[in-house]
Design a protein around this motif. Structure first.
Motif, PDB file in Angstrom:
ATOM      1  N   ALA A   1       0.828  -1.201   0.000  1.00 51.91           N
ATOM      2  CA  ALA A   1       0.000   0.000   0.000  1.00 51.91           C
ATOM      3  C   ALA A   1       0.864   1.254   0.000  1.00 51.91           C
ATOM      4  O   ALA A   1       1.999   1.256   0.485  1.00 51.91           O
ATOM      5  N   ASP A   2       0.321   2.330  -0.562  1.00 52.37           N
ATOM      6  CA  ASP A   2       1.052   3.601  -0.587  1.00 52.37           C
ATOM      7  C   ASP A   2       1.210   4.182   0.813  1.00 52.37           C
ATOM      8  O   ASP A   2       2.166   4.920   1.078  1.00 52.37           O
ATOM      9  N   ARG A   3       0.280   3.865   1.671  1.00 49.17           N
ATOM     10  CA  ARG A   3       0.333   4.375   3.044  1.00 49.17           C
ATOM     11  C   ARG A   3      -0.302   3.358   3.954  1.00 49.17           C
ATOM     12  O   ARG A   3      -1.385   2.861   3.665  1.00 49.17           O
ATOM     13  N   ILE A   4       0.337   3.037   5.055  1.00 51.80           N
ATOM     14  CA  ILE A   4      -0.191   2.088   6.035  1.00 51.80           C
ATOM     15  C   ILE A   4      -0.368   2.831   7.351  1.00 51.80           C
ATOM     16  O   ILE A   4       0.558   3.489   7.843  1.00 51.80           O
ATOM     17  N   VAL A   5      -1.583   2.733   7.897  1.00 52.68           N
ATOM     18  CA  VAL A   5      -1.900   3.362   9.181  1.00 52.68           C
ATOM     19  C   VAL A   5      -2.030   2.249  10.216  1.00 52.68           C
ATOM     20  O   VAL A   5      -2.803   1.304  10.033  1.00 52.68           O
ATOM     21  N   VAL A   6      -1.293   2.372  11.302  1.00 53.87           N
ATOM     22  CA  VAL A   6      -1.295   1.351  12.345  1.00 53.87           C
ATOM     23  C   VAL A   6      -2.131   1.851  13.516  1.00 53.87           C
ATOM     24  O   VAL A   6      -1.870   2.925  14.063  1.00 53.87           O
ATOM     25  N   LEU A   7      -3.138   1.054  13.864  1.00 54.61           N
ATOM     26  CA  LEU A   7      -4.009   1.383  15.002  1.00 54.61           C
ATOM     27  C   LEU A   7      -3.682   0.483  16.177  1.00 54.61           C
ATOM     28  O   LEU A   7      -3.408  -0.710  16.011  1.00 54.61           O
TER      29      LEU A   7
ATOM     30  N   GLU B   1      -5.436   0.132  20.142  1.00 57.89           N
ATOM     31  CA  GLU B   1      -6.352   0.580  21.190  1.00 57.89           C
ATOM     32  C   GLU B   1      -6.979   1.933  20.867  1.00 57.89           C
ATOM     33  O   GLU B   1      -7.076   2.833  21.715  1.00 57.89           O
ATOM     34  N   GLY B   2      -7.406   2.091  19.604  1.00 53.96           N
ATOM     35  CA  GLY B   2      -8.126   3.292  19.196  1.00 53.96           C
ATOM     36  C   GLY B   2      -7.266   4.479  18.867  1.00 53.96           C
ATOM     37  O   GLY B   2      -7.792   5.576  18.621  1.00 53.96           O
ATOM     38  N   LEU B   3      -5.951   4.306  18.866  1.00 57.15           N
ATOM     39  CA  LEU B   3      -5.037   5.413  18.548  1.00 57.15           C
ATOM     40  C   LEU B   3      -4.193   5.074  17.332  1.00 57.15           C
ATOM     41  O   LEU B   3      -3.851   3.903  17.109  1.00 57.15           O
ATOM     42  N   VAL B   4      -3.845   6.087  16.541  1.00 61.50           N
ATOM     43  CA  VAL B   4      -2.902   5.901  15.444  1.00 61.50           C
ATOM     44  C   VAL B   4      -1.492   5.942  16.041  1.00 61.50           C
ATOM     45  O   VAL B   4      -1.062   6.967  16.588  1.00 61.50           O
ATOM     46  N   VAL B   5      -0.780   4.819  15.937  1.00 58.97           N
ATOM     47  CA  VAL B   5       0.557   4.743  16.532  1.00 58.97           C
ATOM     48  C   VAL B   5       1.642   4.711  15.465  1.00 58.97           C
ATOM     49  O   VAL B   5       2.832   4.599  15.794  1.00 58.97           O
ATOM     50  N   GLY B   6       1.243   4.821  14.202  1.00 57.27           N
ATOM     51  CA  GLY B   6       2.252   4.841  13.146  1.00 57.27           C
ATOM     52  C   GLY B   6       1.631   5.013  11.773  1.00 57.27           C
ATOM     53  O   GLY B   6       0.531   4.509  11.527  1.00 57.27           O
ATOM     54  N   THR B   7       2.334   5.719  10.885  1.00 57.84           N
ATOM     55  CA  THR B   7       1.886   5.901   9.502  1.00 57.84           C
ATOM     56  C   THR B   7       3.114   5.886   8.602  1.00 57.84           C
ATOM     57  O   THR B   7       4.121   6.554   8.891  1.00 57.84           O
ATOM     58  N   GLY B   8       3.054   5.148   7.519  1.00 61.02           N
ATOM     59  CA  GLY B   8       4.180   5.105   6.585  1.00 61.02           C
ATOM     60  C   GLY B   8       4.042   3.924   5.643  1.00 61.02           C
ATOM     61  O   GLY B   8       3.020   3.238   5.617  1.00 61.02           O
ATOM     62  N   ARG B   9       5.108   3.662   4.900  1.00 60.84           N
ATOM     63  CA  ARG B   9       5.137   2.497   4.027  1.00 60.84           C
ATOM     64  C   ARG B   9       5.660   1.300   4.822  1.00 60.84           C
ATOM     65  O   ARG B   9       6.122   1.429   5.963  1.00 60.84           O
ATOM     66  N   HIS B  10       5.598   0.138   4.176  1.00 58.37           N
ATOM     67  CA  HIS B  10       5.927  -1.105   4.875  1.00 58.37           C
ATOM     68  C   HIS B  10       7.345  -1.076   5.450  1.00 58.37           C
ATOM     69  O   HIS B  10       7.541  -1.356   6.645  1.00 58.37           O
TER      70      HIS B  10
END
Length: 577
Positions: free
Chosen positions: A536-542, A544-553
């Protein structure tokens, strides 16, 4: 609550109701007049041997009887039509309100309870209306008219009525007061039976797989027994009603004959008057019995009306915009800005401060552990839920201000549990686009890797699909659901773990075909399988309801421990690299 419901939904039918009340009044007056004519025939015809008098008044009685029958048939006709229209309108209103509910309200009531309220509860109110129109309207007229005419015949003998009517009223009131709470519990236990039955039908495969037939039979027997016990309790009370009424009727008739005989012997009244008085007594008691029959139905109908009104008075948490935006300027730009979601009464929010941007021509993936809020996050975009904090923007416009039809055309969702409707393959695929051609359907099936198995089905596009898609496999359901969204051709595609039932080869082929088909669209994928989202062009890691990371693999593998743990739970270090 019952009066409020009836007043609301019977307002459009005032003219038929007025007409049936008039017809009931006329037929009741005719019924009340017949004993008087009968008394005249006995006193002036039979006693004096006047055959002409008997024949003349007998013909009049026949004419009045015919008029009574005509009026009664007309009243029943209009009453039945009005009651049926009431049931239709209430069912439609409940259905429309349920359709406006978000997932939150549906979960609050529960599907089995909503089904019971829409069917059985409405039927109880409809039956009460029918009985009111056909029986209850004439009961007070007959009771009051009978008392007046009985007083006109003999005032001293009418003292029997003074004792009979209050006794009947007290007996009926005591029974009805005990019935009302029993009927509420009875409807709740009917909900339980529907819920258990629904679960057992839907989960039939699981029950057989774990050989839990006896356990489920015991569950149903328990729910059924509880409903039966409650029905028996109410039935026992109802069974007391008619014996009590008939006992009072028979004792009152005996009293009338006893005292009436003394009145005739003393010359205070004639034989015909006693006959008419007995007839009026029976009419008065019959009217009380009709009212009793109605009172037997009223408690249950009241409970049902409360349950129906509870649905009608519940507003959806997803409120339609007052001034909806009907045109969007850009194409498929999705932004979730500091969004949060909390269920009513929950101690902790499901989502907190979520930030996410998905652009046309890109694939954005959302990954996280079970219960991290991924599906809830995706549900905010098509407004299955509304964010309790922050904003969800489509093409720069808050989704809460977009016209629902425009939002539905712009956003296409493939849910985590794909649902197919009873019909055919074609009717399911055209659910999002009724005007789609067969060529477009086959193209969508080809992209979704479903063309081969649909061609093998007898009938192809016209092959039957059972309710819920139970006659196809889980993977086939997922591919048909994906094809259904492709037929819709939205600008934003939301895939909520929609590839979980596919094997790796089909998953890879489907993602490759989707990449070409959705090249200019915005794609958001929620997945548990790392292989599905690693490119994916962008991966969002959730978490416990929070975004804890965004980026490529490769970026997340290097500096995000949560993502790294998820990946290494599925792949080796070499495969992940």
């Amino acid at each position: 609550m019952l009066i409020r419901l009836l007043r609301t939904f019977l307002r459009p039918y005032r003219k038929p109701i007025v007409l049936l009340v008039l017809l009931q009044f006329l037929q009741t007056c005719a019924t009340l007049y017949l004993p008087t004519l009968n008394a005249d025939i006995i006193d002036n015809g039979v006693v004096h041997g006047d055959t002409g008098y008997i024949l003349g008044y007998g013909a009049l009685m026949i004419g009045i009887s015919l008029a009574q029958v005509v009026c009664n048939v007309g009243a029943v006709y209009y009453g039945a039509r009005t009651a049926s229209a009431l049931g239709r309108d209430v069912r439609a209103a409940v259905f429309d309100r349920v359709q406006s509910f978000s997932a939150r309200e549906v979960g609050h009531f529960g599907a089995p309870s909503l089904i019971t309220r829409t069917t059985n509860d409405v039927q109880q109110v409809q039956m009460l209306a029918l009985m009111t129109f056909t029986l209850m309207v004439s009961a007070p007229i007959m009771c009051v008219g009978g008392i007046v005419l009985a007083l006109g015949l003999d005032v001293p003998l009418s003292g029997v009525l003074v004792a009979v009517v209050p006794v009947l009223g007290i007996c009926v009131t005591l029974i009805v007061r005990r019935l009302r709470p029993l009927f509420r519990t009875m409807q709740e236990r009917l909900d339980t039976v529907n819920r258990v039955l629904r679960e057992q039908i839907s989960g039939n495969r699981v029950i057989r797989a774990f050989v839990r037939d006896e356990y489920e039979q015991q569950r149903f027997r328990k729910a059924n027994a509880e409903l039966t016990d409650m029905a028996m309790g109410t039935g026992n009370l109802l069974a007391l009603m008619f014996p009590i009424v008939m006992t009072v009727v028979n004792l009152s008739s005996l009293a009338v004959v006893w005292f009436g005989a003394h009145r005739i012997d003393s010359g205070g009244m004639q034989i015909g008057d006693l006959t008419a008085f007995l007839a009026y007594l029976m009419q008065i008691v019959m009217s009380v019995m009709m009212a009793t029959f109605m009172f037997m139905m009223v408690p249950r109908a009241e409970v049902c009306a409360e349950r129906i009104q509870e649905v009608l008075d519940t507003s959806s948490s997803v409120v339609p915009p007052t001034a909806p935006v009907t045109r969007l300027r850009r194409h498929g730009h999705l932004e979730i800005r500091d969004a949060g979601f909390r269920y009513p009464g929950a101690e902790e929010p499901v989502l907190r401060n979520i930030g996410l941007v998905a652009r046309p021509g890109e694939t954005t993936a959302v990954i996280g552990s079970t219960g991290s809020g991924k599906s809830t996050l995706l549900g905010l975009v098509p407004r299955l839920f509304d964010a309790t904090d922050g904003e969800v923007l489509v093409d720069g416009v808050d989704v809460r201000t977009i016209d629902p039809k425009v939002l539905a055309r712009t956003v296409g969702l493939v849910p985590q549990k794909p649902y197919l409707f009873a019909g055919t393959v074609a009717t399911n695929l055209r659910y999002g686009n009724p005007d789609a051609t067969d060529e477009e359907l086959w193209h969508a099936l080809e992209v979704a890797q479903a063309r081969d198995f649909v061609e093998r089905l007898e009938g192809g596009l016209n092959a039957p699909i059972a309710q819920g898609g139970t006659n196809v496999s889980g993977g086939q359901r997922q591919r048909l659901a994906i094809a259904r969204t492709l037929v819709q051709r939205p600008e934003i595609y939301l895939f909520d773990d929609s590839f979980s039932a596919l094997d790796y080869a089909t998953d890879a082929a489907l993602r490759a075909a989707l990449a070409a088909e959705t090249a200019e669209a915005t794609v958001v994928i929620v997945a548990q399988r790392v292989a599905t989202i690693r490119d994916a062009d962008r991966i969002v890691v959730l978490d416990e309801g929070l975004v804890v990371g965004t980026g490529r693999h490769h970026e997340l593998m290097a500096d995000n421990e949560t993502y790294r743990e998820i990946v290494l739970s599925q792949l080796t270090e070499a495969e992940a690299a």
